[in-house]
Design a protein around this motif. Structure first.
Motif, PDB file in Angstrom:
ATOM      1  N   LYS A   9       0.856  -1.199  -0.077  1.00 50.57           N
ATOM      2  CA  LYS A   9      -0.038   0.022  -0.008  1.00 50.57           C
ATOM      3  C   LYS A   9       0.974   1.429   0.051  1.00 50.57           C
ATOM      4  N   GLN A  10       0.638   2.223  -0.891  1.00 46.68           N
ATOM      5  CA  GLN A  10       1.485   3.570  -0.873  1.00 46.68           C
ATOM      6  C   GLN A  10       1.397   4.102   0.592  1.00 46.68           C
ATOM      7  N   ALA A  11       2.421   4.448   1.037  1.00 44.86           N
ATOM      8  CA  ALA A  11       2.569   4.937   2.616  1.00 44.86           C
ATOM      9  C   ALA A  11       1.697   6.046   2.995  1.00 44.86           C
ATOM     10  N   LEU A  31       2.751  -2.825 -15.164  1.00 38.54           N
ATOM     11  CA  LEU A  31       3.487  -3.865 -14.363  1.00 38.54           C
ATOM     12  C   LEU A  31       3.500  -3.482 -12.946  1.00 38.54           C
ATOM     13  N   PHE A  32       3.817  -4.587 -12.146  1.00 44.74           N
ATOM     14  CA  PHE A  32       3.672  -4.329 -10.454  1.00 44.74           C
ATOM     15  C   PHE A  32       2.431  -3.463  -9.992  1.00 44.74           C
ATOM     16  N   CYS A  33       1.367  -4.194 -10.354  1.00 44.00           N
ATOM     17  CA  CYS A  33       0.152  -3.502 -10.381  1.00 44.00           C
ATOM     18  C   CYS A  33      -0.215  -3.547  -8.779  1.00 44.00           C
ATOM     19  N   GLY A  59      -4.086  -2.965  -7.369  1.00 44.45           N
ATOM     20  CA  GLY A  59      -4.912  -1.956  -8.248  1.00 44.45           C
ATOM     21  C   GLY A  59      -4.948  -0.527  -7.997  1.00 44.45           C
ATOM     22  N   ASN A  60      -3.957  -0.180  -7.095  1.00 43.03           N
ATOM     23  CA  ASN A  60      -3.974   1.171  -6.923  1.00 43.03           C
ATOM     24  C   ASN A  60      -4.089   2.256  -7.905  1.00 43.03           C
ATOM     25  N   PHE A  61      -2.904   1.972  -9.007  1.00 42.47           N
ATOM     26  CA  PHE A  61      -3.207   2.937 -10.218  1.00 42.47           C
ATOM     27  C   PHE A  61      -4.137   2.252 -11.200  1.00 42.47           C
ATOM     28  N   VAL A 109      -0.439  -6.570 -14.271  1.00 42.92           N
ATOM     29  CA  VAL A 109       0.247  -7.572 -14.016  1.00 42.92           C
ATOM     30  C   VAL A 109       1.054  -7.589 -12.542  1.00 42.92           C
ATOM     31  N   GLU A 110       1.100  -8.634 -11.830  1.00 42.72           N
ATOM     32  CA  GLU A 110       1.331  -8.705 -10.337  1.00 42.72           C
ATOM     33  C   GLU A 110       1.683 -10.140  -9.974  1.00 42.72           C
ATOM     34  N   SER A 111       2.647 -10.436  -9.058  1.00 36.56           N
ATOM     35  CA  SER A 111       2.980 -11.641  -8.679  1.00 36.56           C
ATOM     36  C   SER A 111       2.415 -12.166  -7.537  1.00 36.56           C
ATOM     37  N   THR A 112       1.947 -11.346  -6.480  1.00 31.31           N
ATOM     38  CA  THR A 112       1.558 -11.674  -5.300  1.00 31.31           C
ATOM     39  C   THR A 112       0.060 -11.966  -5.076  1.00 31.31           C
ATOM     40  N   PRO A 113      -0.256 -13.365  -4.758  1.00 35.88           N
ATOM     41  CA  PRO A 113      -1.748 -13.747  -4.922  1.00 35.88           C
ATOM     42  C   PRO A 113      -2.557 -12.724  -3.850  1.00 35.88           C
ATOM     43  N   ALA A 163       1.926 -13.131 -12.743  1.00 39.17           N
ATOM     44  CA  ALA A 163       3.235 -13.353 -13.354  1.00 39.17           C
ATOM     45  C   ALA A 163       4.260 -12.889 -12.593  1.00 39.17           C
ATOM     46  N   ASP A 164       5.392 -13.648 -12.881  1.00 29.40           N
ATOM     47  CA  ASP A 164       6.463 -12.998 -12.231  1.00 29.40           C
ATOM     48  C   ASP A 164       7.382 -12.236 -13.228  1.00 29.40           C
ATOM     49  N   ILE A 165       7.312 -10.754 -13.081  1.00 30.98           N
ATOM     50  CA  ILE A 165       7.860 -10.142 -14.061  1.00 30.98           C
ATOM     51  C   ILE A 165       9.278  -9.963 -14.469  1.00 30.98           C
ATOM     52  N   PHE A 166      10.076 -10.417 -13.232  1.00 28.16           N
ATOM     53  CA  PHE A 166      11.372 -10.567 -13.366  1.00 28.16           C
ATOM     54  C   PHE A 166      11.972 -11.696 -14.175  1.00 28.16           C
ATOM     55  N   LEU A 167      10.876 -12.525 -14.567  1.00 27.97           N
ATOM     56  CA  LEU A 167      11.366 -13.898 -15.620  1.00 27.97           C
ATOM     57  C   LEU A 167      10.787 -13.751 -16.827  1.00 27.97           C
ATOM     58  N   LEU A 214       4.689   1.337 -14.881  1.00 32.00           N
ATOM     59  CA  LEU A 214       5.374   0.350 -13.982  1.00 32.00           C
ATOM     60  C   LEU A 214       5.575   1.081 -12.624  1.00 32.00           C
ATOM     61  N   ASP A 215       5.447   0.332 -11.562  1.00 33.33           N
ATOM     62  CA  ASP A 215       5.826   0.688 -10.289  1.00 33.33           C
ATOM     63  C   ASP A 215       6.672  -0.543  -9.546  1.00 33.33           C
ATOM     64  N   PRO A 216       7.682  -0.484  -9.846  1.00 30.00           N
ATOM     65  CA  PRO A 216       8.327  -1.981  -9.490  1.00 30.00           C
ATOM     66  C   PRO A 216       8.755  -1.640  -7.872  1.00 30.00           C
TER      67      PRO A 216
HETATM   68  C1  LIG Z   1       5.875  -0.695  -5.127  1.00 30.17           C
HETATM   69  S1  LIG Z   1       4.898  -1.797  -5.266  1.00 30.17           S
HETATM   70  C2  LIG Z   1       3.622  -1.046  -6.130  1.00 30.17           C
HETATM   71  C3  LIG Z   1       2.271  -1.614  -6.018  1.00 30.17           C
HETATM   72  C4  LIG Z   1       1.095  -0.789  -6.721  1.00 30.17           C
HETATM   73  N1  LIG Z   1       1.467  -0.185  -7.930  1.00 30.17           N
HETATM   74  C5  LIG Z   1       0.461   0.127  -5.675  1.00 30.17           C
HETATM   75  O1  LIG Z   1       0.709   1.635  -6.201  1.00 30.17           O
HETATM   76  O2  LIG Z   1       0.092   0.056  -4.703  1.00 30.17           O
HETATM   77  C6  LIG Z   1       5.433  -3.070  -6.058  1.00 30.17           C
HETATM   78  C7  LIG Z   1       4.569  -4.264  -6.411  1.00 30.17           C
HETATM   79  O3  LIG Z   1       5.462  -5.213  -7.301  1.00 30.17           O
HETATM   80  C8  LIG Z   1       5.134  -6.392  -6.829  1.00 30.17           C
HETATM   81  N2  LIG Z   1       6.334  -7.525  -7.311  1.00 30.17           N
HETATM   82  C9  LIG Z   1       7.343  -7.317  -6.786  1.00 30.17           C
HETATM   83  N3  LIG Z   1       8.073  -8.369  -7.431  1.00 30.17           N
HETATM   84  C10 LIG Z   1       7.305  -9.040  -8.398  1.00 30.17           C
HETATM   85  C11 LIG Z   1       7.463  -9.707  -9.633  1.00 30.17           C
HETATM   86  N4  LIG Z   1       8.872 -10.092  -9.504  1.00 30.17           N
HETATM   87  N5  LIG Z   1       6.654  -9.895 -10.378  1.00 30.17           N
HETATM   88  C12 LIG Z   1       5.505  -9.342 -10.391  1.00 30.17           C
HETATM   89  N6  LIG Z   1       5.280  -8.478  -9.278  1.00 30.17           N
HETATM   90  C13 LIG Z   1       6.271  -8.053  -8.426  1.00 30.17           C
HETATM   91  C14 LIG Z   1       4.727  -6.285  -5.481  1.00 30.17           C
HETATM   92  O4  LIG Z   1       4.286  -7.374  -5.002  1.00 30.17           O
HETATM   93  C15 LIG Z   1       3.985  -4.988  -5.159  1.00 30.17           C
HETATM   94  O5  LIG Z   1       2.774  -5.097  -5.340  1.00 30.17           O
END
Ligand SMILES: C[S@@+](CC[C@H](N)C(=O)[O-])C[C@H]1O[C@@H](n2cnc3c(N)ncnc32)[C@H](O)[C@@H]1O
Length: 388
Positions: free
Chosen positions: A212-214, A244-246, A249-251, A266-270, A289-293, A312-314
């Motif tokens: 969650k954005q802090a 990517l790294f959604c 669903g904040n954005f 796209v996001e990896s955490t269930p 999906a794991d975006i780093f793969l 993207l918000d990695p």
């Molecule tokens: C900085 S947060 C941003 C989340 C979202 N955009 C938000 O504003 O709340 C980064 C996100 O990347 C996800 N993440 C980390 N490594 C990942 C990977 N290898 N593949 C997909 N998602 C990943 C994390 O679970 C996290 O939800």
């Protein structure tokens, strides 16, 4: 006894430490000091080219020092290490952060014009802004990690947390001492994550909460920035969108408002994806999906081969393979990159060929720390290779 020397703090490092020169010319980094502080420093550790020192006696005080509002703030053993800049006027913290960004961008030669770097957005609140926390507990105490150590700094209150989180902390403290919270052999502590969307009964030991954005005020501003940017694109360029790294669903919620175009999120955490699905957003397809793969990229490409916008918000480590990733999307025209690490952001965008950094908006989501959030708009150069 370690050597002591007299010096004056001349600058702040990108990690937020004061920089002093030893009479030999070697540079030392010192926590809890600011430009203008002068005094006696003790060497704590030394490498060939630099070292770390501690302030022993402050003889001249920086004019921008203030009394920290939190009684737990400090740099001694047992103090909380969470807000290392709380002893400095907020405006000076912003000046230092602005300098970090402008110097880093100048060194990397990434900005197309001086106007591209926008003035930092100050946090509307400097206390009571934070909507989440991770505490450590050993069953006897609850707190954060102590400054410069691997010990729990017990805290009674945390002034940067918002009221809901402070109340949750009060409830947790009432449960001490707790046999259930005792650290297992080989561990110093358990962790407890809270956020202001959680009820006390739902708090669990060693359970990660979805990202969650802090700072909610700053988050709303970041979301408006993204919405304005996409609204200002021509109808044709607004999508399709790959995000990517959604997270939860904040954005994505903003992107779903552009009804003429689909978004692939796209996001990896269930558990983040479960929360995203609960939002029931229209015009959004979700992919786990794991975006780093790189093996995951085929699925993204086949869902959105004509993507024109990438958001993207990695996590802090950035997305090292971004240039390889975007080779799969020749129609892309815009990238909106949200970053919480200047060096990783610079590494990533430096790898992009045919793109320019048209706007960089620093955002202070983390008062009293050296951390900074960046919102970046990247535009494909007109002379860059386009899809036939
Ligand atoms: C900085 S947060 C941003 C989340 C979202 N955009 C938000 O504003 O709340 C980064 C996100 O990347 C996800 N993440 C980390 N490594 C990942 C990977 N290898 N593949 C997909 N998602 C990943 C994390 O679970 C996290 O939800």
């Amino acid at each position: 006894m370690s050597e002591e020397f007299k010096a004056k703090v001349r600058d702040i490092s990108s990690l937020g430490l004061g920089i002093v020169d030893h009479p030999s010319g070697k540079v030392f980094f010192v926590p809890g000091t600011w430009v203008g502080d002068e005094g006696i420093f003790r060497i704590e550790s030394e490498k060939k080219r630099y070292g770390h020192a501690r302030l022993i006696k402050l003889e001249t005080t920086s004019p921008v020092r203030v009394t920290p509002s939190c009684p737990h703030h400090g740099f001694e053993f047992g103090s909380c290490g969470g807000c290392p800049w709380m002893m400095v006027e907020y405006n000076e913290q912003l000046v230092a952060k602005t300098k970090f960004v402008s110097q880093a961008m100048k060194r990397a030669n990434l900005l197309t014009s001086v106007d591209a770097l926008k003035p930092i957005w100050a946090s509307p609140k400097t206390l009571g802004f934070r909507n989440r926390a991770q505490f450590k507990t050993d069953g006897k105490r609850i707190g954060y990690v102590s400054a410069g150590s691997h010990e729990i700094a017990e805290i009674e209150d945390c002034l940067i947390l918002n009221d809901k989180c402070r109340d949750l902390l009060v409830g947790l403290r009432k449960q001490l001492p707790s046999e259930n919270w005792k650290a297992s052999p080989g561990h110093d502590w358990n962790f407890i994550e809270i956020d202001d969307g959680l009820e006390a009964e739902a708090i669990k030991l060693n359970a990660r909460q979805a990202f969650k954005q802090a700072d909610e005020d700053q988050n709303l501003r970041m979301k408006s920035w993204l919405e304005d940017k996409i609204s200002n694109l021509s109808e044709k360029d607004r999508g399709p969108i790959v995000e990517l790294f959604c997270g939860s669903g904040n954005f994505t919620e903003i992107l779903s408002r552009f009804s003429s175009h689909q978004t692939l999120a796209v996001e990896s955490t269930p558990h983040s994806l479960e929360k995203l699905k609960d939002r029931d957003l229209v015009n959004v397809e979700v992919l786990q999906a794991d975006i780093f793969l790189s093996e995951s990229w085929g699925k993204i490409k086949s869902s959105m081969p004509e993507a024109r916008v990438l958001v993207l918000d990695p996590p802090r480590i950035g997305f090292k393979s971004i240039s390889k990733f975007i080779e799969n999307f020749p129609s892309l025209q815009k990238i909106f990159y949200i970053s919480c690490s200047i060096p990783d952001f610079i590494r990533d965008i430096s790898s992009l060929v045919g793109w320019e950094l048209s706007e960089l908006q620093p955002v202070d989501q983390f008062p009293h720390t050296p951390h900074l959030e960046l919102l970046a708009e990247l535009t494909r150069r007109e002379d860059a290779p386009q899809k036939a």
